[in-house]
Design a protein around this motif. Structure first.
Motif, short mmCIF file in Angstrom:
data_model
loop_
_atom_site.label_atom_id
_atom_site.label_comp_id
_atom_site.label_asym_id
_atom_site.label_seq_id
_atom_site.Cartn_x
_atom_site.Cartn_y
_atom_site.Cartn_z
N LEU A 431 14.53 44.29 55.12
CA LEU A 431 15.00 45.64 55.39
C LEU A 431 16.52 45.73 55.43
O LEU A 431 17.10 46.78 55.14
CB LEU A 431 14.41 46.11 56.73
N GLU A 432 17.18 44.62 55.73
CA GLU A 432 18.64 44.57 55.78
C GLU A 432 19.28 44.95 54.44
O GLU A 432 20.47 45.25 54.37
CB GLU A 432 19.06 43.14 56.16
N LYS A 433 18.50 44.97 53.40
CA LYS A 433 18.97 45.34 52.07
C LYS A 433 19.68 46.68 52.05
O LYS A 433 20.57 46.92 51.22
CB LYS A 433 17.77 45.37 51.11
N ILE A 434 19.33 47.58 52.98
CA ILE A 434 19.87 48.93 52.99
C ILE A 434 21.38 48.93 53.25
O ILE A 434 22.10 49.87 52.88
CB ILE A 434 19.15 49.80 54.05
N PHE A 435 21.92 47.86 53.89
CA PHE A 435 23.35 47.82 54.18
C PHE A 435 24.23 47.82 52.94
O PHE A 435 25.27 48.45 52.89
CB PHE A 435 23.70 46.53 54.95
N TYR A 436 23.82 47.04 51.96
CA TYR A 436 24.77 46.54 50.97
C TYR A 436 25.32 47.55 49.98
O TYR A 436 26.49 47.43 49.57
CB TYR A 436 24.16 45.32 50.28
N PRO A 437 24.56 48.57 49.57
CA PRO A 437 25.19 49.57 48.70
C PRO A 437 26.31 50.34 49.40
O PRO A 437 27.18 50.91 48.75
CB PRO A 437 24.02 50.50 48.36
N PHE A 438 26.30 50.34 50.73
CA PHE A 438 27.38 50.99 51.48
C PHE A 438 28.60 50.07 51.59
O PHE A 438 29.74 50.52 51.49
CB PHE A 438 26.91 51.38 52.89
N ALA A 439 28.34 48.78 51.82
CA ALA A 439 29.44 47.85 52.13
C ALA A 439 29.81 46.92 50.99
O ALA A 439 30.83 46.24 51.07
CB ALA A 439 29.05 47.00 53.35
N GLY A 440 29.01 46.87 49.93
CA GLY A 440 29.28 45.89 48.89
C GLY A 440 29.27 46.43 47.48
O GLY A 440 29.05 45.67 46.52
N LEU A 441 29.51 47.73 47.31
CA LEU A 441 29.49 48.33 45.97
C LEU A 441 30.90 48.45 45.42
O LEU A 441 31.81 48.94 46.09
CB LEU A 441 28.84 49.72 46.03
N VAL A 442 31.09 47.99 44.20
CA VAL A 442 32.38 48.05 43.52
C VAL A 442 32.25 48.92 42.28
O VAL A 442 31.29 48.81 41.51
CB VAL A 442 32.85 46.64 43.11
N LYS A 443 33.23 49.82 42.10
CA LYS A 443 33.23 50.70 40.94
C LYS A 443 34.36 50.30 40.00
O LYS A 443 35.51 50.13 40.42
CB LYS A 443 33.41 52.16 41.38
N ILE A 444 34.03 50.13 38.74
CA ILE A 444 35.01 49.75 37.72
C ILE A 444 35.08 50.84 36.66
O ILE A 444 34.07 51.18 36.04
CB ILE A 444 34.67 48.40 37.07
N LYS A 445 36.28 51.37 36.47
CA LYS A 445 36.49 52.43 35.49
C LYS A 445 37.57 52.01 34.50
O LYS A 445 38.39 51.13 34.78
CB LYS A 445 36.91 53.73 36.19
N ALA A 446 37.58 52.66 33.34
CA ALA A 446 38.62 52.40 32.34
C ALA A 446 39.89 53.14 32.72
O ALA A 446 39.85 54.32 33.09
CB ALA A 446 38.13 52.84 30.97
N GLY A 447 41.03 52.44 32.67
CA GLY A 447 42.31 53.06 32.95
C GLY A 447 43.15 53.18 31.71
O GLY A 447 42.66 52.94 30.58
N GLU A 448 44.39 53.50 31.88
CA GLU A 448 45.29 53.64 30.74
C GLU A 448 45.67 52.28 30.18
O GLU A 448 45.67 51.27 30.88
CB GLU A 448 46.55 54.40 31.16
N ASN A 449 46.01 52.27 28.89
CA ASN A 449 46.50 51.06 28.22
C ASN A 449 45.53 49.88 28.34
O ASN A 449 45.93 48.75 28.61
CB ASN A 449 47.87 50.67 28.78
N ASN A 450 44.25 50.18 28.17
CA ASN A 450 43.23 49.13 28.17
C ASN A 450 43.20 48.31 29.46
O ASN A 450 43.06 47.09 29.44
CB ASN A 450 43.44 48.18 26.98
N LYS A 451 43.33 49.00 30.57
CA LYS A 451 43.25 48.34 31.87
C LYS A 451 42.01 48.81 32.62
O LYS A 451 41.42 49.84 32.30
CB LYS A 451 44.51 48.62 32.70
N LEU A 452 41.61 48.02 33.61
CA LEU A 452 40.47 48.37 34.45
C LEU A 452 40.98 48.85 35.80
O LEU A 452 41.93 48.29 36.36
CB LEU A 452 39.56 47.16 34.66
#
Length: 650
Positions: A431-452
């Protein structure tokens, strides 16, 4: 990694200094001079380290609300700096003394555990590539479909276990503690990946390493560490025992009296907390020590050219200890034999951070320069404050940057790397699984000049530029992450800048958006079904009493579950880190019980609707309402199963 600069400065002999400042100033400083030459030693920077730390300590303490802090720096076989800042006891205004006050070092304990295990390797009593079951006695870890766990997988956190902590990692009352052996048997986590394949930091794995030390040596963990590490290094103010604990007879009264008080820090300021007991898995985080003693430990790792009394391993074993058993992440941080192997200003480093709920520490070593920094606190707003300060001390005083520019590699498309990634250091089966999307989620998006552009609560956030070979560098910190692709060539995982965990591309089933959407749909469908059932009941157009009750109770139970789920999330947010003591919370217990009671109702309701559908005994509008409700019930059961909310999976 290569040393960036070859330095040839010869050092003059320095006189050992010990300076004790007034307790009213809340600051105690010592400096021990260099007494022999050392290639790469810079006497000017070493002499100014005291002034530098004095200058930056006060603003750091204020900005991070640090209660007390201890600092030690070693270089070329000597302790060149010891200092205490702030208070070991805030209420009584007792200033930190770096040779007197013991701090909780947290997971820096693991460095001692793996040093001890390496001693057994050196003695030929343990083999690096052996199955850990060869050394665990009657307690065995099943190989299963993930293969045998090797000893080197313990050193590198590649055992394949899921992670967990809530309700059992820390205890408030020492009477609730159990032995290490009992802990390992009672709280064995599920294995969720192939042994040796992926790094995922694991306290349980280090507990296994400690148990191997006990079985092979015939001594308890604390006895072994005391006799084979603390005693040889004259670390007289260090212990793996805890005050008033039944384990090992507990910490001696003399050392317990010198423990720094611990504090939690929030917007209201520091608040005194009780001792956090972790002796039941002592190898993972129970050691308390002084900055002075920790300096001796650092010297034993970095001063291979000046072993003297600071020696735990022979030079050959020490070299092995400082290298990586696995070499699939060259250029990015990964584990050596228990310490993380990375890079700072072009120099190879070994490091480890530590954290309890209140105390935060960091140890960073630069073997090529025979250099080490240890910083510990007994209360701070930011758990990373000691690590950030240790890096500043090194980069601004000892490690000259020189020409450390990495060549920029053109990249036409960063889209294969973008998306949401979830930490792999999480629970998968409980049940502890419910914690992790709140505390362990990383979002990666495309930035300018081919950067993340990378953001998340527990990641080195910022802009990253491409280095080639699936590596990206943070343009501010210079730290590197590395991606891995699956068999189809898609980027499905990257390793954090610290290297101790990986982040894996988030699946749809582990998305909170999907979870909340199904709860919302089920709530709407339940309300619609309830209204329809009540209208039907009042109009006396009903079937049997049982089916009438079912048509009302099943949507009511869905509404109850949704409400309890919302209350559970609110309660979890209110408790914060305290959740490790009080798991599962009251609302979570009620929620699981409500789900267990509701499942038969939902199954009966779904079966009834399917039965009437087959008989074509439902009217048009009623058909839509009933079928929609049944569909939402099925989705709700599936998502509850996915998130381990069906049953008592504490």
């Amino acid at each position: 990694m290569k040393r960036k600069l070859a330095e040839n400065i010869v050092v003059r002999h320095l006189i050992c200094l010990f300076i004790f400042l007034s307790a009213l100033m809340g600051h105690t400083t010592y400096a021990q001079g260099q007494t022999e030459t050392c290639i790469g030693f810079d006497s000017i920077k070493a002499a100014s380290i005291e002034e530098y730390i004095e200058r930056i300590a006060t603003p750091l303490i204020q900005s991070q609300s640090i209660v007390g802090m201890g600092v030690s720096v070693v270089h070329c076989g000597k302790i060149i700096h010891l200092s205490g800042h702030g208070y070991a006891d805030l209420d009584n205004q007792i200033s930190v003394d770096p040779s007197l006050h013991l701090f909780r070092v947290g997971s820096v304990t693991k460095a001692f555990t793996f040093t001890a295990l390496m001693q057994l390797v050196e003695a030929g009593q343990v083999k690096i590539d052996a199955n850990i079951n060869d050394y665990l006695g009657d307690f065995q870890i099943p190989d299963g479909r993930f293969g045998p766990i090797k000893v080197k997988d313990l050193f590198t956190h590649r055992t394949g276990f899921e992670d967990g902590a809530a309700g059992y990692l820390f205890e408030r009352d020492p009477k609730d503690q159990i032995s290490l052996e009992a802990f390992l048997k009672r709280h064995q986590p599920s294995r969720v990946r192939q042994a040796g394949s992926v790094t995922s930091y694991s306290n349980y794995s280090v507990g296994l390493a400690g148990r191997i030390i006990e079985i092979v040596s015939g001594k308890s963990y604390d006895d072994y560490i005391t006799n084979h590490i603390f005693a040889p290094l004259e670390m007289k103010s260090s212990t793996a025992l805890e005050p008033n604990s039944l384990i090992g007879g507990g910490m001696s009264p003399e050392l317990a009296a010198r423990l720094a008080s611990v504090y939690s820090v929030d917007k209201q300021g520091p608040e005194l907390q009780s001792f956090e007991y972790i002796g039941h898995v002592s190898p993972a985080g129970a050691i308390s020590s002084t900055p002075n003693d920790m300096a001796r430990f650092m010297l034993a790792i970095v001063s291979s050219e000046h072993p003297g009394k600071f020696q735990m391993l022979n030079p050959i074993t020490l070299d092995q200890f400082r290298t990586r058993p696995y070499s699939n992440r060259i250029g990015a941080t990964d584990f050596a034999f228990g310490l993380l192997n990375g890079e700072l200003e072009g120099y190879e480093t070994l490091h480890h951070r530590g954290a309890t709920l209140t105390s935060f520490s960091s140890m960073i070593l630069v073997p090529d320069k025979q250099l080490g920094v240890f910083i510990t606190t007994n209360g701070a707003r930011n758990p990373l404050a000691p690590h950030d300060l240790a890096e500043r001390i090194l980069t601004e005083n000892f490690l000259t940057s020189g020409d450390n520019e990495r060549p920029s590699v053109p990249l036409q498309d960063v889209s294969p790397y973008t998306g949401n990634y979830l930490t792999n250091r999480r629970s998968f089966t409980k049940l502890e699984k419910i914690f992790y999307p709140f505390a362990g989620l990383v979002k990666i998006k495309a930035g300018e000049n081919n950067k993340l552009l990378i953001s998340g609560p527990k990641v080195d956030q910022g802009t990253y530029r491409f280095l080639g070979d699936r590596k990206f560098e943070n343009t501010q910190s210079g730290k590197v992450i590395m991606f891995e692709s699956d068999t189809g060539g898609s980027m499905h995982r990257f390793y954090s800048t610290e290297g101790h965990i990986a982040y894996e591309r988030q699946s749809l089933s582990s998305s909170l958006t999907l979870l909340f959407s199904i709860f919302a749909l089920a709530l709407v469908a339940a309300l619609t079904q309830l209204v329809a059932s009540l209208i039907k009941f009042k109009s006396k157009v009903t079937s049997s009493t049982v089916w009438t009750a079912l048509g009302i109770l099943s949507p009511l139970s869905v509404i109850l579950v949704v409400v309890l789920f919302a209350l559970s999330l609110h309660q979890l947010a209110q408790f914060g880190t305290e959740i490790v003591y009080i798991w599962p919370t009251s609302f979570l217990k009620i929620l699981v019980i409500a789900i267990l009671i509701s499942i038969p109702l939902w199954a009966a309701q779904t079966g009834r609707i399917l039965f009437y559908l087959v008989k074509r005994d439902l009217a048009g509008k009623e058909n839509v309402i009933q079928v929609s409700f049944a569909f939402c019930l099925v989705l709700l059961i599936l998502i509850l199963h996915e998130w381990n909310m069906i049953g008592f999976k504490w």
